[in-house]
Scaffold this motif. Structure first.
Motif, mmCIF file in Angstrom:
data_model
loop_
_atom_site.group_PDB
_atom_site.id
_atom_site.type_symbol
_atom_site.label_atom_id
_atom_site.label_comp_id
_atom_site.label_asym_id
_atom_site.label_seq_id
_atom_site.Cartn_x
_atom_site.Cartn_y
_atom_site.Cartn_z
ATOM 1 N N ARG A 1 0.829 -1.203 0.000
ATOM 2 C CA ARG A 1 0.000 0.000 0.000
ATOM 3 C C ARG A 1 0.867 1.258 0.000
ATOM 4 O O ARG A 1 0.620 2.193 -0.769
ATOM 5 N N HIS A 2 1.887 1.276 0.846
ATOM 6 C CA HIS A 2 2.769 2.440 0.890
ATOM 7 C C HIS A 2 3.502 2.632 -0.439
ATOM 8 O O HIS A 2 3.667 3.772 -0.905
ATOM 9 N N LEU B 1 0.964 4.069 -2.990
ATOM 10 C CA LEU B 1 0.700 5.479 -2.740
ATOM 11 C C LEU B 1 1.909 6.343 -3.096
ATOM 12 O O LEU B 1 1.742 7.477 -3.567
ATOM 13 N N ALA B 2 3.111 5.802 -2.869
ATOM 14 C CA ALA B 2 4.313 6.546 -3.255
ATOM 15 C C ALA B 2 4.390 6.704 -4.769
ATOM 16 O O ALA B 2 4.782 7.769 -5.279
ATOM 17 N N MET B 3 4.021 5.650 -5.512
ATOM 18 C CA MET B 3 3.995 5.751 -6.978
ATOM 19 C C MET B 3 3.057 6.861 -7.423
ATOM 20 O O MET B 3 3.407 7.681 -8.297
ATOM 21 N N PHE B 4 1.877 6.907 -6.823
ATOM 22 C CA PHE B 4 0.910 7.943 -7.191
ATOM 23 C C PHE B 4 1.430 9.327 -6.836
ATOM 24 O O PHE B 4 1.338 10.271 -7.630
ATOM 25 N N ALA B 5 1.986 9.473 -5.616
ATOM 26 C CA ALA B 5 2.456 10.782 -5.170
ATOM 27 C C ALA B 5 3.600 11.297 -6.036
ATOM 28 O O ALA B 5 3.632 12.482 -6.407
ATOM 29 N N VAL B 6 4.543 10.421 -6.386
ATOM 30 C CA VAL B 6 5.703 10.851 -7.175
ATOM 31 C C VAL B 6 5.273 11.249 -8.586
ATOM 32 O O VAL B 6 5.711 12.288 -9.117
ATOM 33 N N THR B 7 4.426 10.451 -9.209
ATOM 34 C CA THR B 7 3.993 10.784 -10.576
ATOM 35 C C THR B 7 3.146 12.050 -10.591
ATOM 36 O O THR B 7 3.303 12.887 -11.481
ATOM 37 N N LEU B 8 2.271 12.213 -9.593
ATOM 38 C CA LEU B 8 1.454 13.427 -9.553
ATOM 39 C C LEU B 8 2.330 14.652 -9.302
ATOM 40 O O LEU B 8 2.106 15.716 -9.906
ATOM 41 N N VAL C 1 -15.077 2.580 -4.642
ATOM 42 C CA VAL C 1 -13.906 2.164 -5.415
ATOM 43 C C VAL C 1 -13.795 2.971 -6.701
ATOM 44 O O VAL C 1 -12.726 3.508 -7.027
ATOM 45 N N LEU C 2 -14.901 3.076 -7.441
ATOM 46 C CA LEU C 2 -14.871 3.837 -8.684
ATOM 47 C C LEU C 2 -14.615 5.309 -8.420
ATOM 48 O O LEU C 2 -13.936 5.983 -9.208
ATOM 49 N N GLY C 3 -15.155 5.825 -7.309
ATOM 50 C CA GLY C 3 -14.897 7.215 -6.968
ATOM 51 C C GLY C 3 -13.430 7.468 -6.663
ATOM 52 O O GLY C 3 -12.859 8.481 -7.081
ATOM 53 N N LEU D 1 -2.905 -0.514 -7.036
ATOM 54 C CA LEU D 1 -2.088 -1.421 -6.238
ATOM 55 C C LEU D 1 -2.361 -1.226 -4.757
ATOM 56 O O LEU D 1 -2.492 -2.203 -3.997
ATOM 57 N N ALA D 2 -2.465 0.029 -4.320
ATOM 58 C CA ALA D 2 -2.750 0.309 -2.913
ATOM 59 C C ALA D 2 -4.126 -0.213 -2.521
ATOM 60 O O ALA D 2 -4.311 -0.753 -1.425
ATOM 61 N N ALA D 3 -5.115 -0.060 -3.419
ATOM 62 C CA ALA D 3 -6.467 -0.539 -3.107
ATOM 63 C C ALA D 3 -6.514 -2.060 -3.034
ATOM 64 O O ALA D 3 -7.117 -2.636 -2.115
ATOM 65 N N LEU D 4 -5.870 -2.726 -3.987
ATOM 66 C CA LEU D 4 -5.881 -4.186 -4.007
ATOM 67 C C LEU D 4 -5.085 -4.781 -2.860
ATOM 68 O O LEU D 4 -5.327 -5.932 -2.472
#
Length: 228
Positions: A111-112, A115-122, A164-166, A209-212
Motif C-alpha cells: 500500500r505504501h 501510494l508513493a507511486m501515485f504521489a511521485v507521478t502526480l 472504489v470507482l470514486g 495497487l494500494a487498493a488491491l
C-alpha cells in the motif's frame, strides 16, 4: 472455540443483529465474553478494554493477539504472539497468527509503495504544469464529468463499488488535469506526450495497487457486485 461461539450466540444475536449486539456490548459479562464478542464484531478497541480486566494467562494473550491484529497494531500483535507461543498448547495458534501478521505487514508495504507511486507521478506532472494547473481545460472538465458519472453508476450497484470507482476516478482526474497542464506549458514532442501518458498510467496503477493490497481481487469484485 466452537463452545465459545455457541455461548455467544445464546447471549447476543451476533450473526442476526450485529448492530444491536454492538450497542449492548458493554452489558456483556464477564469481560472474557465481552472481548470474544468484540472480536467477532470487529470492535478491537472495545475488546481490548475488556481484555485489560482479565487475569494474566494464555487466554488473555490470545485475545490480545487477535484483537490487536484486527486493530492493525502489528507490533503489539507480534509481541503477544511471541508470548503466547511460549504457553503450552498455544504454539499452533501463535504460528498461524504470526503468518497473518507477516501478511498484513506485506500488504501495508505494498500500500505504501502504491501510494508513493501515485504521489511521485502526480508531483512530477504538477511540477511540469506549474501555473497551468490553475486553468481548467477540456480534459479536466471531461474528467470531472466522468468522475461523477462513475461514482453514480457505482452507487447503483453497491456503496462499496461507488467508493472504489470514486477513488480511482478521483486519482485519474487529478493525474489527467496535471498532465494536461504540463502539456500546455511544455508543449512536448511525441515522445514527451508518450511520457506524460506513461506517468498517468503509472500513477493510476499505484492507486490500484494500494487498493488491491487492502482487499483481494476476489473480495473486491464480490463487494463491487454487492455480494460481500
Amino acid at each position: 472455540m466452537f463452545a465459545v461461539g455457541l455461548w455467544l450466540f445464546a447471549h447476543v444475536p451476533l450473526l442476526l443483529d450485529p448492530a444491536g449486539a454492538a450497542q449492548k456490548l458493554e452489558q456483556l459479562e464477564p469481560p472474557g465474553l465481552r472481548a470474544e464478542a468484540a472480536l467477532l464484531l470487529h470492535e478491537p478497541s472495545r475488546g481490548l478494554d475488556a481484555v485489560g480486566r482479565l487475569p494474566e494467562g494464555p487466554r488473555r494473550l490470545r485475545l490480545e493477539l487477535d484483537l490487536k491484529l484486527v486493530a492493525g497494531d502489528l507490533v503489539g500483535a507480534e509481541r503477544a504472539a511471541a508470548a503466547l507461543g511460549e504457553a503450552p498448547g498455544w504454539a499452533i495458534h501463535s504460528a498461524w497468527q504470526g503468518r497473518a501478521i507477516d501478511s498484513a505487514r506485506n500488504r501495508r508495504r505494498v500500500r505504501h509503495f502504491g501510494l508513493a507511486m501515485f504521489a511521485v507521478t502526480l508531483a512530477a506532472l504538477a511540477l511540469g504544469g506549474a501555473r497551468e494547473l490553475l486553468k481548467p481545460s477540456r480534459e479536466t472538465l471531461m474528467g470531472a464529468a466522468g468522475l461523477f458519472l462513475a461514482s453514480w453508476l457505482g452507487q447503483q450497484g453497491s456503496p462499496f463499488g461507488g467508493q472504489v470507482l470514486g477513488l480511482l476516478g478521483a486519482a485519474l482526474w487529478a493525474l489527467t488535469h496535471a498532465a494536461a497542464a504540463a502539456r500546455r506549458r511544455v508543449e512536448p514532442s511525441g515522445r514527451g506526450r508518450a511520457l506524460l501518458m506513461a506517468l498517468v498510467v503509472v500513477g493510476l496503477g499505484g492507486v490500484m495497487l494500494a487498493a488491491l493490497s487492502q482487499v483481494g481481487p476476489a473480495d473486491l469484485m464480490a463487494r463491487a457486485l454487492g455480494r460481500g
